[in-house]
Design an enzyme around this catalytic site. Sequence first.
Site, PDB file in Angstrom:
ATOM      1  N   SER A 194      -3.722  -9.724 -16.594  1.00 35.18           N
ATOM      2  CA  SER A 194      -4.701 -10.044 -17.640  1.00 35.18           C
ATOM      3  C   SER A 194      -5.052  -8.761 -18.377  1.00 35.18           C
ATOM      4  O   SER A 194      -4.904  -7.656 -17.829  1.00 35.18           O
ATOM      5  CB  SER A 194      -5.974 -10.634 -17.016  1.00 35.18           C
ATOM      6  OG  SER A 194      -7.020 -10.730 -17.960  1.00 35.18           O
ATOM      7  N   TYR A 207     -12.243 -10.155 -10.487  1.00 35.16           N
ATOM      8  CA  TYR A 207     -11.095 -10.641 -11.264  1.00 35.16           C
ATOM      9  C   TYR A 207     -10.324  -9.473 -11.877  1.00 35.16           C
ATOM     10  O   TYR A 207      -9.089  -9.410 -11.803  1.00 35.16           O
ATOM     11  CB  TYR A 207     -11.589 -11.585 -12.363  1.00 35.16           C
ATOM     12  CG  TYR A 207     -10.493 -12.166 -13.226  1.00 35.16           C
ATOM     13  CD1 TYR A 207      -9.747 -13.263 -12.796  1.00 35.16           C
ATOM     14  CD2 TYR A 207     -10.211 -11.627 -14.479  1.00 35.16           C
ATOM     15  CE1 TYR A 207      -8.747 -13.805 -13.589  1.00 35.16           C
ATOM     16  CE2 TYR A 207      -9.209 -12.162 -15.284  1.00 35.16           C
ATOM     17  CZ  TYR A 207      -8.484 -13.251 -14.832  1.00 35.16           C
ATOM     18  OH  TYR A 207      -7.482 -13.774 -15.624  1.00 35.16           O
ATOM     19  N   ALA A 209     -10.234  -6.322 -10.943  1.00 38.55           N
ATOM     20  CA  ALA A 209      -9.566  -5.554  -9.899  1.00 38.55           C
ATOM     21  C   ALA A 209      -8.302  -6.262  -9.424  1.00 38.55           C
ATOM     22  O   ALA A 209      -7.256  -5.636  -9.199  1.00 38.55           O
ATOM     23  CB  ALA A 209     -10.512  -5.325  -8.723  1.00 38.55           C
ATOM     24  N   SER A 210      -8.388  -7.573  -9.296  1.00 34.13           N
ATOM     25  CA  SER A 210      -7.220  -8.328  -8.827  1.00 34.13           C
ATOM     26  C   SER A 210      -6.077  -8.263  -9.826  1.00 34.13           C
ATOM     27  O   SER A 210      -4.901  -8.176  -9.447  1.00 34.13           O
ATOM     28  CB  SER A 210      -7.607  -9.789  -8.549  1.00 34.13           C
ATOM     29  OG  SER A 210      -7.838 -10.519  -9.754  1.00 34.13           O
ATOM     30  N   LYS A 211      -6.399  -8.287 -11.103  1.00 36.71           N
ATOM     31  CA  LYS A 211      -5.360  -8.255 -12.132  1.00 36.71           C
ATOM     32  C   LYS A 211      -4.804  -6.839 -12.330  1.00 36.71           C
ATOM     33  O   LYS A 211      -3.618  -6.677 -12.653  1.00 36.71           O
ATOM     34  CB  LYS A 211      -5.901  -8.816 -13.443  1.00 36.71           C
ATOM     35  CG  LYS A 211      -6.267 -10.301 -13.364  1.00 36.71           C
ATOM     36  CD  LYS A 211      -5.092 -11.161 -12.888  1.00 36.71           C
ATOM     37  CE  LYS A 211      -5.396 -12.640 -12.962  1.00 36.71           C
ATOM     38  NZ  LYS A 211      -4.245 -13.486 -12.556  1.00 36.71           N
TER      39      LYS A 211
END
Length: 314
Positions: A194, A207, A209-211
Site C-alpha cells: 500500500s 496497517y 507497518a504491515s504493508k
Amino acid sequence: MTSAARQRLQALSQQLVEGIPDAGTFEDIPKIRQVAGDSVGPRVKDKVAIITGANSPLGIGRATAHQYAHNGARAIYLCDFDSSHLETHKRELNTLYPSVEIHTRSFDAADEAAVKSVVDDAITTYNRLDIFFANAGIVGQPKVFTEVSGEEFAETLRVNTVGVFLAAKYAAIAMKKTSKEKPYPSGSIIGTASVAGLRSNAGSTDYSASKAGVVSIAQTVAFQLAGTGIRINAICPGVIETGMTAPMYSAARARGTERKIGQLNPLQRGAVSDEVARVALFLGSDESSYVNGQAWAVCGGLSAGHPFVPGKLA
C-alpha cells in the site's frame, strides 16, 4: 560436479544459461533483442496462477483474475478466507473464458499448511506454478496507536505480512520446479502492499507497518532468489474502491462528496480495481522480465510528493 554445484546450475534462469538470443540484423544494424513474447497477444498464456484475497466483488483479486483469464492463463486458483462469492466468480469466469480452469479454495492466507497445500495442488495438477499474487489483507485498527493492543497489532501483521511471506516461501519452491514444458525455473510473486507502506498518513500504524513489511519482503527475497529467474514485487495501491474501502465510498456518496475522494493526488480521483489489476497483469507477465524487488505505487501520484493546497504552494 558436487551436489551443491549441480543444484545451483539447475536453479539458473534461462537467460543465465542461454543468454538473450541474437535477433539478427536489419541492413547493418542489430535487430531488437527480446525476452518476452508478443505483447499484442495473450500476456500470461498457459500460466498457472494463485490469487489470494479474491472473494470481494469489488476487489483487486477478482479484477486480476479476470485479467489473467482474458490473457490466456491455463488455470487460476481463487482463494480467500471468506468464500461467500468465490463460486459466483468461478461461474462468471467459466462463462466468459471456458478454456481457463478455475479452482476455488477457502483458507486463511497466513495459515502455513493451507498455503503449502494450494501450491502443492497446483504442482500436482499442472506440474507448474507461474504466478502467486498474495493479495489478501485486512484493514487493521482504524484508531490512534496508543489505543491499539499488542494482540491487535500482531494480528494485522499476521494476515498482511506473514501471509505474503508464506506465499513467497512456497511459491518460490514451486517455481523452481522444472519439466519438459517448463525447462527452466521462473515465476512472478506479487504482494499487495500500500502507499501506507511507503509514506505516513495513508493508514493506521499497524496497517502501515504491515504493508511496509510487504515491501521489505519483496526487496530482500528478490536477492535471495538471485539467478533463479523468479521475480518478486510489491504493488502499493492508493485510494481504490474495493470491499475494504466500500464503507468510505458509500458514506461519501450519501453525503454527495464522492468527488472529494482522491483529491490529494494529482489525478484528483479514486480508482477502480481493474486499474491495479492491469499492473498485476504486467508484473505477472514476461513483459516485466527485468522488474524485480520493486514497490510499484498505483496511487494516482499521491506518493510522488507532499500533499498541498492548490494555489497555496510557495
